[in-house]
Every structure is written in C-alpha cells, then in structure tokens.
Design an enzyme around this catalytic site. Sequence first.
Site, short mmCIF file in Angstrom:
data_model
loop_
_atom_site.label_atom_id
_atom_site.label_comp_id
_atom_site.label_asym_id
_atom_site.label_seq_id
_atom_site.Cartn_x
_atom_site.Cartn_y
_atom_site.Cartn_z
N LYS A 88 -46.28 76.19 -77.14
CA LYS A 88 -47.41 75.43 -76.57
C LYS A 88 -48.51 75.24 -77.62
O LYS A 88 -49.19 74.21 -77.62
CB LYS A 88 -47.95 76.13 -75.31
CG LYS A 88 -46.99 76.14 -74.13
CD LYS A 88 -46.61 74.73 -73.68
CE LYS A 88 -45.75 74.71 -72.42
NZ LYS A 88 -45.21 73.38 -72.11
N TYR A 95 -45.96 85.19 -71.86
CA TYR A 95 -46.07 83.73 -71.85
C TYR A 95 -46.95 83.22 -72.99
O TYR A 95 -46.45 82.79 -74.02
CB TYR A 95 -46.57 83.21 -70.48
CG TYR A 95 -46.37 81.73 -70.36
CD1 TYR A 95 -45.26 81.19 -69.75
CD2 TYR A 95 -47.28 80.85 -70.95
CE1 TYR A 95 -45.03 79.83 -69.72
CE2 TYR A 95 -47.08 79.48 -70.92
CZ TYR A 95 -45.96 78.98 -70.30
OH TYR A 95 -45.74 77.63 -70.29
N PHE A 109 -32.78 64.22 -67.15
CA PHE A 109 -31.43 64.72 -67.38
C PHE A 109 -30.90 65.25 -66.06
O PHE A 109 -31.17 66.40 -65.72
CB PHE A 109 -31.53 65.87 -68.39
CG PHE A 109 -30.38 65.95 -69.34
CD1 PHE A 109 -29.47 64.94 -69.48
CD2 PHE A 109 -30.22 67.07 -70.15
CE1 PHE A 109 -28.42 65.01 -70.38
CE2 PHE A 109 -29.17 67.17 -71.06
CZ PHE A 109 -28.28 66.14 -71.16
N VAL A 111 -44.49 76.74 -58.37
CA VAL A 111 -43.04 76.95 -58.23
C VAL A 111 -42.32 75.68 -58.69
O VAL A 111 -42.47 74.62 -58.08
CB VAL A 111 -42.66 77.22 -56.76
CG1 VAL A 111 -41.17 77.53 -56.65
CG2 VAL A 111 -43.49 78.34 -56.17
N TYR A 153 -49.59 75.54 -70.27
CA TYR A 153 -50.03 76.59 -69.34
C TYR A 153 -50.69 77.70 -70.14
O TYR A 153 -50.30 77.97 -71.28
CB TYR A 153 -48.82 77.13 -68.55
CG TYR A 153 -49.23 78.16 -67.53
CD1 TYR A 153 -50.07 77.81 -66.47
CD2 TYR A 153 -48.82 79.49 -67.63
CE1 TYR A 153 -50.47 78.74 -65.55
CE2 TYR A 153 -49.22 80.43 -66.70
CZ TYR A 153 -50.05 80.05 -65.66
OH TYR A 153 -50.46 80.99 -64.75
N THR A 193 -38.41 66.03 -61.59
CA THR A 193 -38.83 67.19 -60.78
C THR A 193 -40.22 67.64 -61.25
O THR A 193 -40.72 67.16 -62.27
CB THR A 193 -37.85 68.39 -60.94
OG1 THR A 193 -37.73 68.69 -62.33
CG2 THR A 193 -36.47 68.08 -60.39
N ASP A 226 -30.19 62.55 -72.44
CA ASP A 226 -30.91 63.56 -73.22
C ASP A 226 -32.11 62.94 -73.95
O ASP A 226 -31.94 62.23 -74.94
CB ASP A 226 -29.93 64.19 -74.22
CG ASP A 226 -30.58 65.26 -75.05
OD1 ASP A 226 -31.75 65.62 -74.78
OD2 ASP A 226 -29.92 65.75 -75.99
N ALA A 227 -33.30 63.25 -73.46
CA ALA A 227 -34.54 62.68 -74.04
C ALA A 227 -34.72 63.06 -75.50
O ALA A 227 -35.44 62.39 -76.23
CB ALA A 227 -35.74 63.17 -73.24
P1 NAD Z 1 -39.22 71.04 -64.24
O1 NAD Z 1 -38.08 71.92 -64.58
O2 NAD Z 1 -39.56 70.84 -62.81
O3 NAD Z 1 -39.02 69.57 -64.87
C1 NAD Z 1 -38.46 69.36 -66.12
C2 NAD Z 1 -38.05 67.89 -66.28
O4 NAD Z 1 -37.50 67.76 -67.61
C3 NAD Z 1 -36.97 67.40 -65.31
O5 NAD Z 1 -37.23 66.06 -64.93
C4 NAD Z 1 -35.68 67.41 -66.18
O6 NAD Z 1 -34.72 66.43 -65.78
C5 NAD Z 1 -36.29 67.03 -67.52
N1 NAD Z 1 -35.44 67.40 -68.66
C6 NAD Z 1 -35.03 68.62 -69.06
N2 NAD Z 1 -34.28 68.53 -70.17
C7 NAD Z 1 -34.22 67.21 -70.48
C8 NAD Z 1 -33.59 66.46 -71.50
N3 NAD Z 1 -32.89 67.04 -72.47
N4 NAD Z 1 -33.71 65.11 -71.47
C9 NAD Z 1 -34.42 64.48 -70.49
N5 NAD Z 1 -35.05 65.14 -69.52
C10 NAD Z 1 -34.95 66.49 -69.52
O7 NAD Z 1 -40.46 71.60 -65.08
P2 NAD Z 1 -42.04 71.67 -64.85
O8 NAD Z 1 -42.37 73.04 -64.42
O9 NAD Z 1 -42.53 70.50 -64.08
O10 NAD Z 1 -42.52 71.57 -66.37
C11 NAD Z 1 -42.94 70.37 -66.98
C12 NAD Z 1 -44.03 70.70 -68.00
O11 NAD Z 1 -45.15 71.29 -67.30
C13 NAD Z 1 -43.59 71.74 -69.04
O12 NAD Z 1 -44.18 71.41 -70.27
C14 NAD Z 1 -44.20 73.03 -68.51
O13 NAD Z 1 -44.43 73.98 -69.52
C15 NAD Z 1 -45.51 72.49 -67.95
N6 NAD Z 1 -46.18 73.39 -66.99
C16 NAD Z 1 -45.50 73.96 -65.96
C17 NAD Z 1 -46.18 74.84 -65.10
C18 NAD Z 1 -45.48 75.49 -63.94
O14 NAD Z 1 -46.01 76.49 -63.43
N7 NAD Z 1 -44.38 74.99 -63.50
C19 NAD Z 1 -47.55 75.09 -65.29
C20 NAD Z 1 -48.22 74.45 -66.33
C21 NAD Z 1 -47.52 73.60 -67.19
#
Ligand code: NAD
Length: 396
Positions: free
Chosen positions: A243, A234, A73, A273, A224, A50, A110-111
Amino acid sequence: MNIQPKTRGFICTTAHPEGCASQVQRQIDYVTSKPAIQGPRNVLVVGASTGYGLASRIVSSFGAGANTVGVYFDKAAEGVRTASAGWYNSAAFEKAAAEAGRKSYSIVGDAFSDEIKTKTIDLIRTELGQIDLVIYSVASPRRVHPKTGEVFSSVIKPLGGTYSNKTVNFHSGEVSTATIEPATEDELRQTIAVMGGEDWQMWIDELQSAGVLAEGATTVAYSYIGPEITHAVYREGTIGAAKNDLEATAKRLNAGLATNGGRAFVSVNKALVTQSSSAIPVVPLYISALYKVMKEQGIHEGCIEQMYRLFAERLYGEGETLVDEKGLIRVDDWEMRPEIQAEVAKLWAELTTENVYELSDLVGYRREFFQLFGFETDGIDYEADTNPDVAISNLR
Ligand code: NAD
C-alpha cells in the site's frame, strides 16, 4: 439445480445468481435514493465485480449517470459448478444499467496482462471515445508480470518479527490466537509486485499513450490503514508495504496527470466484509467488533455507502477534494474516530469464544460473508430450482 453455500474456510465455492442480483439491486436502490452526483461521464473500473470496485461502478452508473467499462476476473457456470459471485453481480449490474439507458461493457480476464489492457483500450476507443475516471480496485493473491512472465504471490505477514493476536473462525465462533511468522525479503518483494502500484501505473500509462484518457481525468485506487491491533499484520506488514508503494504511485501519477488538469488519489476506505478481507487473519474479528460499535452508534456503512460518500462528498463534491496531511482521501474517518476505536479496543481486550456473540457482531459478519455469494438474502427461495447459467449482456 438447487444452489446452497459450500464453504472451505474463508472461501465459498458456490454462488446464487438471484441472491447476487438482489444484493446488486439493494446497492442500486441505495444510490438512486440519494441526490444525483455531478460526476464523471465515462468510467473504467478495474476489479469491478465485487466489493469496493462493484460499488464504485454502481455509484458511477446510477449516481452520476455514467457509462462504465468493468474489468474483472470471474468465471461463468460450467457443468455442476455455479458461476462466481462476481459473474452474477456483473450480469445483474449490466442488465440494470441497460434498463436505465446507460452504456456498460464487461471485459473478463487478467487485468495484469497486456492483452486485457489492449482489449479494454480498443473497446473504449470504439464505444466511448475517452474515459474521465479510472478506478483501480484489484485485490488478488497472484500476478503474472506482463513483461517478464514472473509469477508473484502475495502473502499477509508481519515484517521483522513474529506477530500473535486474537482471531476468529467466523463459522464456528471459536476465538483463538493466530501466530504469523515474519515474511522473507522475497515474500515482501512479491507482495509489493502483486498489490503495489506497478499495474495501476501501467494502466494509466497505456490509457494515456493510446489517447483514451480524457483531459482532466481522475484516477483512484484503494487502501486501508486500520487500528493499532492490526498494524503488525496489515499496515506495517507485507500488505502495508504494498500500500505504501500504491500511495507513492498515486503521487507520481498525480504529478503527470496534473499537467492536464487531472488528478490521482488513493482513498483509504473502511474495513468491510469482502472476499479479500475475510482471508486476512485477525481482521474478521476486528471487523465484527467494529460493526457492533458502529451499528450501535448509527454510523455503520457498507461498500455502497462508502463509495457514494467518496464520490458525492470527496471526488465530485463542492470545492477541492479533502485529503489528509499525506494527500490521502479518508473515508475511513468514521471508523478511525477516537471514541469508536477506544470502544473497539475495550471489546478487543475482553473477546473470547464464550462472549464473542455478545461483544461483537459476529452474526452480522457471517451473514454479510454469505451475502457476498448471494446467500442469506431476504426474499430468495433457496429451495427453488435455479438455473446457474446466466449470461452477461455486454461481455466483450
Ligand atoms: P474484492 O475481493 O471484493 O474485489 C476484488 C476485485 O478484483 C474483483 O472484482 C476481482 O474480480 C478483481 N480481480 C482480482 N484479480 C484480478 C485480475 N487478475 N484481473 C482482473 N480483475 C481481478 O476486494 P475488495 O475488498 O473490494 O478490495 C478492493 C480494494 O479495496 C483493494 O485495494 C483493497 O486493499 C481495498 N480495501 C479493502 C478494504 C476491505 O476491508 N475490504 C478496506 C480498504 C481498502
């Protein structure tokens, strides 16, 4: 069965397979409409189902023509329960990648565990030989430490003092004040253990010592920063401390990989989102105001636009990868433009329940939230009987 959204706060417990597939196809169409990227050949994405991880996998495969391994996961459908959105996204991705003639493999588990790292390494060795890009995009509320068995939970809290600011219930549109008590020392320690750099480091160390990381390989994790209004909860809170740890890890990894011509980066991405960001207080209201301003200015991007720009212009663009004074890649540059932030701050000061639909893009926020789970997607018949049982073709 007939699949409709079932929400509990910021969680949706159902997902629609055809809607998810359509969202994945939209991202693929975007990437294939853009110039091809002279990029990596074999890519591992940890957290690939995702959000930013999925978009990174799509850009790797459809933008650069790479083979991919995705680790995530997610749950398959069971009885009356649908699969999770990441499951359906990955099934759709694998199918499209196969049709396009690219290799792709999925490892579900679980990664953070040794078992999944070993399984991934074995798969790379057998199917791809070596990988030349590792994207680390895990966002998780908990982690079991693979060596000690300690269970860590992450919290989103300020440090030092209580924080209050506006927040929105994005289902009802009610704007209220969220007040969050500061984290304890132990909550801080646990959040760093979950969302900091230790697991990323473990992945790179293990890939390297198994000999499956190609010479000159690149690795990237995501971070972020965001505006002043969210700093206390944050960037200067528990997640920000994690972070900081991730960014320090990038420096260490970079020093190690550079001896072989490799690179490690943290890319600071735009607020978007995703399942993770919708769980953070204050942030959904900020994103709604940000979306309004960026859409009005014609510079709005989603995960796929962000990740295409990261790959095409930064990681694999011409010349050296552009970084800021701290060594961070900044694809949040459009979000952080002073004129955008000034406009958002102006809206922020005025936002109330009465004017939230006028002053922010809450409608767009809600729609994107449901689209994460395959709902509110054009062209899908939500009244139709839908089979929730969908297989992932290359599941290992
Ligand atoms: P998300 O929730 O959409 O995706 C998280 C992913 O991690 C998923 O594929 C999920 O299956 C996987 N995951 C979770 N736990 C796991 C585990 N134990 N083993 C294997 N896989 C696991 O999250 P996102 O918003 O895309 O965030 C991803 C990164 O981007 C994070 O580091 C987040 O801080 C960063 N980020 C997010 C935003 C935002 O606004 N969404 C902005 C900047 C940076």
